[in-house]
Design an enzyme around this catalytic site. Sequence first.
Site, PDB file in Angstrom:
ATOM      1  CB  CYS A   2      -0.967   0.069   1.170  1.00 17.93           C
ATOM      2  SG  CYS A   2      -2.189  -1.247   1.212  1.00 17.93           S
ATOM      3  NE  ARG A  27       4.716   1.389   0.117  1.00 15.43           N
ATOM      4  CZ  ARG A  27       5.636   1.054   1.012  1.00 15.43           C
ATOM      5  NH1 ARG A  27       6.907   1.115   0.687  1.00 15.43           N
ATOM      6  NH2 ARG A  27       5.290   0.681   2.226  1.00 15.43           N
ATOM      7  CD1 TRP A  74      -0.655  -6.340  -2.954  1.00 17.84           C
ATOM      8  CD2 TRP A  74      -1.038  -6.789  -0.794  1.00 17.84           C
ATOM      9  NE1 TRP A  74      -0.460  -7.688  -2.768  1.00 17.84           N
ATOM     10  CE2 TRP A  74      -0.688  -7.992  -1.453  1.00 17.84           C
ATOM     11  CE3 TRP A  74      -1.329  -6.840   0.567  1.00 17.84           C
ATOM     12  CZ2 TRP A  74      -0.616  -9.211  -0.802  1.00 17.84           C
ATOM     13  CZ3 TRP A  74      -1.261  -8.056   1.225  1.00 17.84           C
ATOM     14  CH2 TRP A  74      -0.904  -9.224   0.543  1.00 17.84           C
ATOM     15  CG  ASN A 100       1.365   0.644   4.386  1.00 19.07           C
ATOM     16  OD1 ASN A 100       0.976  -0.507   4.246  1.00 19.07           O
ATOM     17  ND2 ASN A 100       2.639   0.980   4.275  1.00 19.07           N
ATOM     18  N   GLY A 101      -1.064  -0.915   6.390  1.00 17.62           N
ATOM     19  CA  GLY A 101      -0.886  -1.801   7.527  1.00 17.62           C
ATOM     20  C   GLY A 101      -2.159  -2.538   7.874  1.00 17.62           C
ATOM     21  CD  GLU A 499      15.195 -15.235  -6.733  1.00 17.23           C
ATOM     22  OE1 GLU A 499      14.956 -14.106  -7.206  1.00 17.23           O
ATOM     23  OE2 GLU A 499      14.648 -15.658  -5.689  1.00 17.23           O
ATOM     24  CE  LYS A 503      12.547 -12.513  -8.952  1.00 20.52           C
ATOM     25  NZ  LYS A 503      12.617 -13.148  -7.750  1.00 20.52           N
ATOM     26  CD  GLU A 506       8.516 -13.059  -7.224  1.00 20.61           C
ATOM     27  OE1 GLU A 506       8.460 -12.621  -6.067  1.00 20.61           O
ATOM     28  OE2 GLU A 506       9.509 -12.883  -7.963  1.00 20.61           O
ATOM     29  CG  HIS A 522      14.497 -39.239  -2.993  1.00 17.24           C
ATOM     30  ND1 HIS A 522      14.668 -40.548  -2.598  1.00 17.24           N
ATOM     31  CD2 HIS A 522      15.743 -38.727  -3.192  1.00 17.24           C
ATOM     32  CE1 HIS A 522      15.969 -40.818  -2.539  1.00 17.24           C
ATOM     33  NE2 HIS A 522      16.639 -39.731  -2.906  1.00 17.24           N
ATOM     34  CE  LYS A 621      11.276  -4.151  -5.090  1.00 19.73           C
ATOM     35  NZ  LYS A 621      11.849  -5.270  -5.845  1.00 19.73           N
TER      36      LYS A 621
END
Length: 626
Positions: A2, A27, A74, A100-101, A499, A503, A506, A522, A621
Amino acid sequence: MCGIVGYIGTQAATEILLAGLEKLEYRGYDSAGIATIWEGEVNCVRAKGKLHNLRSKLEQIETPAQIGIGHTRWATHGKPEEYNAHPHMDTAKRVAVVQNGIIENYRELREELKAKGHQFRSETDTEVIPHLIAEFLKNLPPSSPSSRFLEAIRQTVNHLQGAFAIAVISADYPDELIVVRQQAPLVIGFGQGEFFCASDTPAIVAYTRAVLPLENGEIARLTPLGVEIYNFAGDRLKKQPRLLNFNPAMVEKQGFKHFMLKEIHEQPGVVRASLDAYFNPVESTESPINLGLSADLYKDLEQIQIVACGTSWHAALIGKYLLEQLAGISTQVHYASEYRYAPSPVTANTLIVGVTQSGETADTLAALTMEKERRQGKEPKYQARLLGITNRPESSLGHMVPHVISTLAGIEIGVAATKTFTAQLMAFYALALDLAARRQTVSKDVLEKIINGLQQIPKEIEATLESQERLTEQLAHEFAETKDFIFVGRGINFPIALEGALKLKEISYIHAEGYAAGEMKHGPIALLDAKVPVVAIAIPGSVYEKVISNAQEAKARDSRLIGVTPVNDGEAAEIFNDILPISHVEELLSPILTVVPLQLLAYHIAARRGLDVDQPRNLAKSVTVE
């Protein structure tokens, strides 16, 4: 997550708010809105979706209002719909709030306020704030302080539980913009006869370099005459702004189609910045690494605990490998979100490292806070030794821990981390080599060889970028409709497989998993067939033959094999259907190179699918909520 922006001054607020929100859209981009005060009314305009939807609405409305707040969301509480978008207002629509929060006790507050006649219009936790402010304004005695608005907000925030940053305006107090910080970032900007607030500095750097980050438990009152800072008890505080060293060009695309692609190409410069700042020639000194860390941090060190999330967790896994193999220190890596609820036993002489790109990741900060508290008052060998690794040393992390390694990546706009991951790897190389030198666990010849190898990495990344750009773009055409991907690696490159999968997930929304290559047989090997491509990281060294053998197992199941390897002949040429070649480099240094083609592959697949690479759905982000 946010984004908040606020303005009070002599200019029309709307365009300043929109421009600030554009810089903060990384954000959150589920919805956006602004509220201004004009002719005794709060004018609130909101829109679902990305910021251009809000801008289209505002083009139909002209207001010269010189005070306002804005927000890009967000979603946490409530669906990403317009009625849940910020700003939120009280029943009479006289008070507007952006937040925000998370307000943890919003349900109890909501029920209390509804019982008093307040009408709620959204599903959000934020909406309790304007209603609560309105309630306190109504009940303040005549002898209340000169700023009734400030006092009502002060009383309100003392009733809120959680982590939050808020900005508030009211039609009845048109010359006051009040902002609050409690465990979520907020910075004030000082201009010529005008003042700003934002949840991150890129929103205001075009207007001012004089900034004051608020501390936890602080309230700021912005008026045309200046800024006043108070604590939650109402005491006036003395604070001084500082000058921000920031280049606005850093937040421009500079000819690249997306910020992510620009930031991938900035990685050679990021590595050079770390080398210049922290690495010295190997001489007779105790250590060739200059991190500026206290010797007490390293004294009698027996164990290291690392807490991190997402991409930072992957960097920490490589850090674990380096710290154990070079410095000989037992190291554990924990998901910060899990560590808080199942912490390791308190051990003596333990360094706790928090890794967060933004320095604001709520889970990581909470884990470090807990570790600090549970070690407080214990005998010296059990007391907290805290170190932060972050791209934002001025962040909450920087204020929380006494020691910080700044990763020097510059601001990263793309939500999917690229250059900040590489910068975190460089921080771990520096930390591991510093400890190795001080503990004399490797010889000076080995130290010199590693540092000389690192000095060559920037040009090797440049060569990889030059050779891979067109190759990965062409390869991406063949995977635009693929639904599943597998990434495998071993040893120090196992985290790179994780990673690479992250990527791709995402930004392309393709299901992808990373595995230790030896674990395929396995269980995960059951997933393989001709429709599931496998990317294998195969670097000559201690595990090369093992990775090749694991690749053979995938080939036998008809999977298309893509090799990230410097070897393009012999067995590798026979096994891999496609090779993404990188330069020959020591296995210990290879993660800084092997990650680059995986970043490019994810980027080009997502771009080929026509997706928003910089702002992938459901992500933000800076994750400032738990």
